[in-house]
Design a protein around this motif. Structure first.
Motif, PDB file in Angstrom:
ATOM      1  N   HIS A 163       0.844  -1.186   0.000  1.00 53.05           N
ATOM      2  CA  HIS A 163       0.000   0.000   0.000  1.00 53.05           C
ATOM      3  C   HIS A 163       0.884   1.243   0.000  1.00 53.05           C
ATOM      4  O   HIS A 163       2.057   1.183   0.408  1.00 53.05           O
ATOM      5  CB  HIS A 163      -0.919   0.005   1.216  1.00 53.05           C
ATOM      6  N   ASP A 164       0.323   2.349  -0.470  1.00 53.68           N
ATOM      7  CA  ASP A 164       1.062   3.609  -0.453  1.00 53.68           C
ATOM      8  C   ASP A 164       0.688   4.446   0.758  1.00 53.68           C
ATOM      9  O   ASP A 164       1.472   5.239   1.253  1.00 53.68           O
ATOM     10  CB  ASP A 164       0.774   4.424  -1.728  1.00 53.68           C
ATOM     11  N   THR A 165      -0.555   4.266   1.187  1.00 54.08           N
ATOM     12  CA  THR A 165      -1.040   5.075   2.299  1.00 54.08           C
ATOM     13  C   THR A 165      -1.679   4.169   3.328  1.00 54.08           C
ATOM     14  O   THR A 165      -2.403   3.224   2.972  1.00 54.08           O
ATOM     15  CB  THR A 165      -2.104   6.083   1.815  1.00 54.08           C
ATOM     16  N   ARG A 166      -1.410   4.441   4.577  1.00 59.66           N
ATOM     17  CA  ARG A 166      -2.042   3.658   5.639  1.00 59.66           C
ATOM     18  C   ARG A 166      -2.529   4.627   6.696  1.00 59.66           C
ATOM     19  O   ARG A 166      -1.752   5.423   7.224  1.00 59.66           O
ATOM     20  CB  ARG A 166      -1.027   2.681   6.240  1.00 59.66           C
ATOM     21  N   ALA A 167      -3.836   4.576   6.957  1.00 61.42           N
ATOM     22  CA  ALA A 167      -4.400   5.467   7.961  1.00 61.42           C
ATOM     23  C   ALA A 167      -4.991   4.632   9.079  1.00 61.42           C
ATOM     24  O   ALA A 167      -5.754   3.700   8.821  1.00 61.42           O
ATOM     25  CB  ALA A 167      -5.490   6.337   7.340  1.00 61.42           C
ATOM     26  N   VAL A 168      -4.582   4.946  10.308  1.00 61.01           N
ATOM     27  CA  VAL A 168      -5.146   4.222  11.445  1.00 61.01           C
ATOM     28  C   VAL A 168      -6.145   5.140  12.133  1.00 61.01           C
ATOM     29  O   VAL A 168      -5.826   6.273  12.482  1.00 61.01           O
ATOM     30  CB  VAL A 168      -4.043   3.774  12.414  1.00 61.01           C
ATOM     31  N   VAL A 169      -7.397   4.661  12.250  1.00 63.68           N
ATOM     32  CA  VAL A 169      -8.458   5.504  12.835  1.00 63.68           C
ATOM     33  C   VAL A 169      -9.253   4.719  13.846  1.00 63.68           C
ATOM     34  O   VAL A 169      -9.226   3.492  13.873  1.00 63.68           O
ATOM     35  CB  VAL A 169      -9.455   6.000  11.766  1.00 63.68           C
ATOM     36  N   ASP A 170     -10.001   5.453  14.635  1.00 63.67           N
ATOM     37  CA  ASP A 170     -10.925   4.813  15.562  1.00 63.67           C
ATOM     38  C   ASP A 170     -12.125   4.321  14.756  1.00 63.67           C
ATOM     39  O   ASP A 170     -12.731   5.080  13.996  1.00 63.67           O
ATOM     40  CB  ASP A 170     -11.363   5.819  16.627  1.00 63.67           C
ATOM     41  N   ARG A 171     -12.448   3.046  14.922  1.00 63.58           N
ATOM     42  CA  ARG A 171     -13.500   2.436  14.111  1.00 63.58           C
ATOM     43  C   ARG A 171     -14.843   3.126  14.318  1.00 63.58           C
ATOM     44  O   ARG A 171     -15.590   3.365  13.365  1.00 63.58           O
ATOM     45  CB  ARG A 171     -13.574   0.938  14.431  1.00 63.58           C
ATOM     46  N   ALA A 220      -7.160  -0.102  10.416  1.00 59.91           N
ATOM     47  CA  ALA A 220      -6.274   0.513   9.431  1.00 59.91           C
ATOM     48  C   ALA A 220      -6.938   0.473   8.068  1.00 59.91           C
ATOM     49  O   ALA A 220      -7.516  -0.544   7.673  1.00 59.91           O
ATOM     50  CB  ALA A 220      -4.955  -0.249   9.385  1.00 59.91           C
ATOM     51  N   LEU A 221      -6.880   1.605   7.372  1.00 61.93           N
ATOM     52  CA  LEU A 221      -7.354   1.668   5.993  1.00 61.93           C
ATOM     53  C   LEU A 221      -6.123   1.800   5.108  1.00 61.93           C
ATOM     54  O   LEU A 221      -5.355   2.758   5.237  1.00 61.93           O
ATOM     55  CB  LEU A 221      -8.284   2.872   5.795  1.00 61.93           C
ATOM     56  N   GLU A 222      -5.927   0.823   4.232  1.00 64.18           N
ATOM     57  CA  GLU A 222      -4.741   0.844   3.377  1.00 64.18           C
ATOM     58  C   GLU A 222      -5.166   1.033   1.929  1.00 64.18           C
ATOM     59  O   GLU A 222      -6.031   0.319   1.434  1.00 64.18           O
ATOM     60  CB  GLU A 222      -3.982  -0.479   3.493  1.00 64.18           C
ATOM     61  N   THR A 223      -4.563   2.023   1.268  1.00 59.89           N
ATOM     62  CA  THR A 223      -4.919   2.276  -0.129  1.00 59.89           C
ATOM     63  C   THR A 223      -3.657   2.457  -0.954  1.00 59.89           C
ATOM     64  O   THR A 223      -2.594   2.770  -0.441  1.00 59.89           O
ATOM     65  CB  THR A 223      -5.766   3.550  -0.251  1.00 59.89           C
TER      66      THR A 223
END
Lengths: 377, 339
Positions: free
Chosen positions: A255-263, A346-349
């Motif tokens: 992935h190029d971008t990984r964002a970790v957020v509260d679900r 984590a949202l990976e795009t």
């Protein structure tokens, strides 16, 4: 057949098997429930030719026997009775059941038990054991991603791979993929793979109680049926024939971008966006912005409805990698966020035209892949 | 034992294929209505699932369940009733085909083979037929699909090319008469008369033997045919109107009546050719003879064609009243002398 049992027990038993009673009329007798005495218990069974459920309730059996009775009529009648003892007797001519409870009595016409499709018995095959809470968790995380329309029957199933003491469940409907890896309570006697209808798994899920127990399952050697043995309940499902797509190649490698957020925050922002997305083919746009001079990273979730308006929500995220944009069907995004427990995800795009990946940080074995929607940014 | 009567060639070929274990997975059985297509298909379903010594044994649990319509793996798909109007639909829908596809993706429930019988393959809606193609070409293991149709010409070529064809011819009257006399009636004369009337359609013959009121109804209808043939154009148009009205309520009954027209004019042709022993409607011999005396062979042949065309047009949903009126114009004027 002659026996007595408690109204609560019979009512509960009927509600268990009710879900396997056929709703289609292909084979009219499948709208019946099979009642038979089994030692000192009453066995109730129903089948819609895809799923068969049997359950046993305590009864005082005076005389052995078996009969089939229209399920809906019997269930509605029993449910309307007071919580007292029901005396049940088979009447040979006309064939049917006489029921007596308190000051109510009824006669319900039935059919010969031999006319009923045999409830499959799974004697031998690959045997395994799994904790009920693990199974429930796996089904909940995977089953919703299976296809519901029947143009490709294999996709209405869940692909199950059992290897040693680990298992993998996978479901896909062409737009998303859910894969759950976990541990069995006991290693299987032999590695095995099969496709079980998602509907059948959902019934298993419904039958699992709140207590954590161990569920035993058996897959026939010909892989035609699988049996799940719960407390006082057995569910046998026909298995789906055919080749399940090789899903491992659908999971992006990097992935190029990984964002970790509260679900929870992500879910509520998605729900807000989906209000506007309803009229705009269900599209929600997700923009991931890395941290910049002091401010933290954010995810912007927006949607717009032609001629009605638009909205945008922001949530904090810790972002690694570049800025990225991706659009999803709001239903797919909220359904997966819905089943994930609280905690961080984590949202990976990579690009806005390649699939997005969602992973809960607390559950290593789960991965969810969603195809993006193509939009003008 | 195979229950199919009078189609020995088809039965022996299937039975051989079964023994050699080279059964096809898709069949198209064609033949006139009630000639024995469904009987053969059910025989195949029994043969494929039989656990007895000489499949289809007819007595093992599997065979009996097929016979009693209780076998979970044997399904017959035909026209469904519309849940709103209660009338029979005119096409087999794509939803019905999808349901079949779902079913066949599961392993057989209790038998060795799943057998799906499409009763009336010509009624498959085009999109339904197309969605069936892939299943016909590569059905899952242990699945046999049997399509039944009156005429292969009304089945999409893409379906035809994927099926093994079995064509059932009308059965000889003696074979039918013997069968009726052996199993259904002690009245030899009735058996022979019904066998002749059946035109080789054994299913019809069996039903007519068991239901005397059916023969009476036919007799009434034949009276109507004779009256109409001998009447003025005005009376014929009244008949057409009445038939068209009945058609909108129930197609099958009117199509049956037109079949009687067909058989009646066929008989006229047969008599014109000097073969009265081949007449189907034996009880109508005198009326047929006087008709044949007042019409030429080519007129009779043209009428047979006109009736066939009308039946065909009605099945293709052409305006029923216009179609029947046109037919009435095509029927020659005949004087029937009283018997």
């Amino acid at each position: 057949m002659q026996l007595s049992c408690l109204q609560e027990n019979l009512s509960r038993g009927l509600s268990v098997v009710q879900r396997a009673v056929a709703t289609r009329t292909t084979l009219p007798i499948t709208q019946n429930v099979l009642l038979s005495t089994d030692n000192s218990r009453l066995k109730l069974a129903a089948t819609n030719l895809e799923i068969a459920i049997s359950t046993w309730i305590g009864a005082q059996v005076e005389e052995e026997g078996s009969i089939t009775i229209p399920a809906r009529l019997l269930t509605e009648f029993v449910n309307s009775l007071p919580a007292e003892r029901i005396d049940i007797a088979m009447n040979p001519q006309p064939l049917g059941l006489d029921l007596e409870c308190a000051r109510f009595e009824a006669h319900i016409n039935g059919r010969d038990a031999d006319d009923f499709p045999p409830i499959p018995t799974v004697e031998s095959g690959v045997i395994g054991k799994i904790s009920s809470s693990v199974l429930k968790d796996a089904i909940t995380h995977v089953a919703f991603a299976a296809a519901t329309e029947e143009s490709r029957p294999v996709l209405t199933g869940i692909k199950v791979d059992l290897k040693g003491d680990s298992f993998t469940f996978a479901a896909a409907d062409g737009f998303r993929l859910a894969v759950y890896e976990g541990k069995l309570a006991e290693a299987v006697s032999e590695d095995v793979s099969f496709i079980m209808p998602a509907r059948a798994f959902q019934e298993v899920n419904r039958l699992i109680g709140s207590d954590d127990t161990t569920i035993e399952f058996t897959v026939t050697p010909s892989k035609s049926q699988a049996l799940f043995r719960l407390e006082n309940v057995e569910l046998v499902s026909q298995l789906i024939q055919g080749a399940f797509p090789n899903y491992s190649q659908l999971i992006p490698e990097g992935h190029d971008t990984r964002a970790v957020v509260d679900r929870t925050a992500f879910l509520s922002a998605t729900r807000t966006a989906s209000i506007f997305a309803r009229d705009g083919s269900g599209i929600v746009r997700v923009k991931v912005l890395p941290a910049e001079n002091g401010s933290s990273g954010t995810i912007e979730i927006s949607s717009r409805a032609e001629e009605l308006g638009d909205n945008e929500g922001k949530i904090d995220a810790s972002v690694e990698g570049d800025e990225s944009k991706i659009a999803f069907n709001s239903k797919y995004l909220s359904e997966v966020l819905d089943v994930l427990g609280s905690g961080e995800i984590a949202l990976e795009t990579t690009t806005s035209s390649s699939p997005g990946v969602i992973r809960p940080l607390s559950k290593e074995g789960y991965i969810h892949v969603v195809m993006p929607m193509f939009v003008q940014w | 034992m195979w229950k199919t009567v009078g189609h020995d060639k088809a039965v022996s070929a299937l039975s051989q294929a079964l023994t050699d274990n080279r059964m096809s997975h898709a069949f198209l059985i064609t033949g006139a209505s009630r000639v024995g297509k469904m009987s053969l298909a059910l025989d195949m379903a029994r043969a494929l699932n039989c656990i007895g010594d000489d499949p289809p044994c007819g007595v093992c649990g599997q065979c009996r369940r097929v016979t009693d319509e209780l076998h979970p793996d044997v399904r017959v798909i035909g026209l469904e009733k519309d849940s709103d109007t209660g009338r029979l639909r005119t096409v087999i829908s794509i939803d019905q085909v999808r349901e079949v596809q779902r079913d066949v993706s599961l392993k057989p429930y209790e038998g060795k083979s799943r057998v799906v019988i499409f009763d009336g393959a010509e009624n498959l809606r085009e999109e339904a037929a197309n969605s069936l193609l892939k299943t016909l070409e590569e059905p899952p293991d242990q699945v046999v699909i049997i399509l039944l149709a009156l005429d292969a010409a009304n089945v999409l070529p893409t379906i035809l090319s994927r099926c093994r064809r079995i064509d059932l011819r009308p059965i000889g009257a003696e074979i039918i008469a013997d069968h009726l006399y052996r199993l259904y009636t002690t009245d030899r004369q009735l058996a022979e008369e019904v066998a002749r009337m059946s035109g080789g359609r054994i299913g019809w013959a069996i039903q007519a033997t068991q239901e005397p009121e059916m023969l009476e109804a036919i007799s009434d209808r034949l009276d109507a045919v004779e009256q109409t043939v001998a009447s003025s154009l005005e009376a014929r148009f009244e008949y057409a109107e009445q038939l068209a009205r009945r058609f909108s309520q129930g197609r099958a009954e009117v199509l049956e009546e037109l079949d009687l027209w067909l058989g009646w004019w066929r008989d006229v042709m047969v008599i014109s050719q000097g073969k009265p022993e081949l007449v189907w409607n034996v009880s109508r011999l005198s009326a047929l003879q006087s008709t044949s005396a007042s019409t030429s062979l080519s007129q009779a042949a043209a009428t047979v064609k006109a009736v066939q065309r009308a039946i065909d047009l009605l099945q293709r949903n052409v305006n029923s009243r216009l179609t029947i009126e046109e037919l009435m114009l095509a029927v020659p004027n005949v004087v029937i002398s009283p018997a």
